[in-house]
Design a protein around this motif. Structure first.
Motif, PDB file in Angstrom:
ATOM      1  N   PHE A 194       0.807  -1.215   0.000  1.00 41.05           N
ATOM      2  CA  PHE A 194       0.000   0.000   0.000  1.00 41.05           C
ATOM      3  C   PHE A 194       0.843   1.270   0.000  1.00 41.05           C
ATOM      4  O   PHE A 194       0.337   2.349   0.294  1.00 41.05           O
ATOM      5  N   SER A 195       2.127   1.149  -0.357  1.00 36.07           N
ATOM      6  CA  SER A 195       2.925   2.348  -0.608  1.00 36.07           C
ATOM      7  C   SER A 195       2.506   2.997  -1.922  1.00 36.07           C
ATOM      8  O   SER A 195       2.866   4.137  -2.203  1.00 36.07           O
ATOM      9  N   TRP A 196       1.781   2.265  -2.730  1.00 31.42           N
ATOM     10  CA  TRP A 196       1.309   2.788  -4.011  1.00 31.42           C
ATOM     11  C   TRP A 196      -0.006   2.083  -4.346  1.00 31.42           C
ATOM     12  O   TRP A 196      -0.363   1.069  -3.758  1.00 31.42           O
ATOM     13  N   GLY A 197      -0.719   2.630  -5.304  1.00 34.33           N
ATOM     14  CA  GLY A 197      -1.961   2.007  -5.755  1.00 34.33           C
ATOM     15  C   GLY A 197      -3.144   2.364  -4.874  1.00 34.33           C
ATOM     16  O   GLY A 197      -2.998   2.689  -3.697  1.00 34.33           O
ATOM     17  N   THR A 198      -4.331   2.286  -5.445  1.00 31.56           N
ATOM     18  CA  THR A 198      -5.562   2.577  -4.721  1.00 31.56           C
ATOM     19  C   THR A 198      -6.145   1.297  -4.140  1.00 31.56           C
ATOM     20  O   THR A 198      -5.759   0.188  -4.510  1.00 31.56           O
ATOM     21  N   MET A 199      -7.109   1.468  -3.245  1.00 28.08           N
ATOM     22  CA  MET A 199      -7.777   0.291  -2.691  1.00 28.08           C
ATOM     23  C   MET A 199      -8.527  -0.467  -3.781  1.00 28.08           C
ATOM     24  O   MET A 199      -8.602  -1.701  -3.751  1.00 28.08           O
ATOM     25  N   GLU A 200      -9.070   0.273  -4.749  1.00 28.84           N
ATOM     26  CA  GLU A 200      -9.774  -0.377  -5.853  1.00 28.84           C
ATOM     27  C   GLU A 200      -8.812  -1.235  -6.678  1.00 28.84           C
ATOM     28  O   GLU A 200      -9.157  -2.345  -7.097  1.00 28.84           O
ATOM     29  N   TYR A 201      -7.609  -0.713  -6.887  1.00 28.44           N
ATOM     30  CA  TYR A 201      -6.591  -1.455  -7.645  1.00 28.44           C
ATOM     31  C   TYR A 201      -6.230  -2.753  -6.923  1.00 28.44           C
ATOM     32  O   TYR A 201      -6.196  -3.833  -7.519  1.00 28.44           O
ATOM     33  N   HIS A 202      -5.964  -2.648  -5.617  1.00 20.53           N
ATOM     34  CA  HIS A 202      -5.581  -3.837  -4.855  1.00 20.53           C
ATOM     35  C   HIS A 202      -6.756  -4.808  -4.716  1.00 20.53           C
ATOM     36  O   HIS A 202      -6.547  -6.021  -4.621  1.00 20.53           O
ATOM     37  N   GLN A 203      -7.982  -4.279  -4.715  1.00 15.15           N
ATOM     38  CA  GLN A 203      -9.146  -5.163  -4.638  1.00 15.15           C
ATOM     39  C   GLN A 203      -9.253  -6.022  -5.895  1.00 15.15           C
ATOM     40  O   GLN A 203      -9.560  -7.222  -5.821  1.00 15.15           O
ATOM     41  N   GLU A 204      -9.001  -5.425  -7.043  1.00 12.58           N
ATOM     42  CA  GLU A 204      -9.017  -6.191  -8.292  1.00 12.58           C
ATOM     43  C   GLU A 204      -7.970  -7.307  -8.251  1.00 12.58           C
ATOM     44  O   GLU A 204      -8.232  -8.438  -8.677  1.00 12.58           O
TER      45      GLU A 204
END
Length: 248
Positions: free
Chosen positions: A61-71
């Motif tokens: 989570f140093s980068w990227g959105t929660m939506e990105y990581h959810q995908e």
């Protein structure tokens, strides 16, 4: 004195060590953790990682959105169903890491000898003349004329083509006027900032970490939280309190 029989195993050849062990009665004790990013988030690649032995999936989570990581997590779950292989999940916090904020869509080109301002003004836009950073204040950092600052692509630090070395010329409040020591193009998922000989006093959890743990980690029943840049036992205790209070 009664004699005893001593049995020696025949020596193993190097070739036998490299061969796959056919005895599956003993489960593997070593865990293989993999960071999931742009090149490793598709269902197909995740299936390959699971079959190769991945047992822990790290979401950075140093980068990227929660939506990105959810995908990415949804793809991992699909891959686990397809391969019938289980895998733990780990949320890795940003913590007190200093990064460049408000970056434009295009890379930032810098030229050796030019001036560049580092600022704690989080509303400023990142450009070739100004880089807003996530640290709350320059006061107490020890930043002074002559200090060295490194700005580089996350996980690619040290590359002359994508990193810049700065020398501080002047500090005014929460702004530092610097000179670029080399030419480069700043690009990548995230840009990290390292100030030489600085003691980082920022909280162990960034504001984005609270949101990630509460809204993403708890909702998805993530197995582990990895605490970035933990400096002492108090940092670990502070994270445990947050988990007990907000993610139970």
């Amino acid at each position: 004195m009664a004699g005893t029989h001593v049995f020696f195993e025949p020596p193993k050849s190097f070739q036998s060590i490299l061969e796959e062990d056919k005895d599956l009665s003993v489960p593997a004790s070593t865990k293989m953790g993999c960071t999931l990013g742009p090149q490793t988030r598709s269902v197909e690649v995740l299936e390959q990682l699971l079959l190769a032995g991945m047992t822990v999936a790290r979401f950075d989570f140093s980068w990227g959105t929660m939506e990105y990581h959810q995908e990415t997590l949804d793809n991992l779950r699909t891959a686990m169903r397809n391969t019938k292989r289980l895998c733990c999940t780990m949320l890795d916090t940003m913590g007190p890491e200093i990064i460049v904020l408000n970056r434009p869509e295009h890379p930032i080109s810098l030229t050796a000898g030019q001036t560049l301002t580092l600022t704690c003004n989080k509303s400023a836009a990142a450009s070739a003349t100004c880089l807003p950073i996530s640290y709350p204040s320059l006061a107490g950092t020890g930043l002074a004329p002559g200090s060295q600052v490194f700005v580089g692509q996350y996980l690619f630090t040290g590359s002359e083509t994508s990193s810049v070395y700065l020398t501080v010329q002047e500090v005014k409040g929460d702004e530092a006027l610097c000179t670029c020591n080399n030419s480069c193009v700043l690009e990548g998922l995230a840009l990290t900032v390292h100030i030489a000989h600085m003691r980082n006093e920022a909280p162990i959890l960034a504001e984005t970490d609270f949101a990630a743990m509460r809204q993403w980690g708890a909702a998805n029943r993530i197995d582990y939280v990895s605490v970035s840049f933990a400096r002492n036992a108090a940092d670990v205790a502070a994270v445990r309190q947050v988990l007990d209070r907000e993610c139970a």
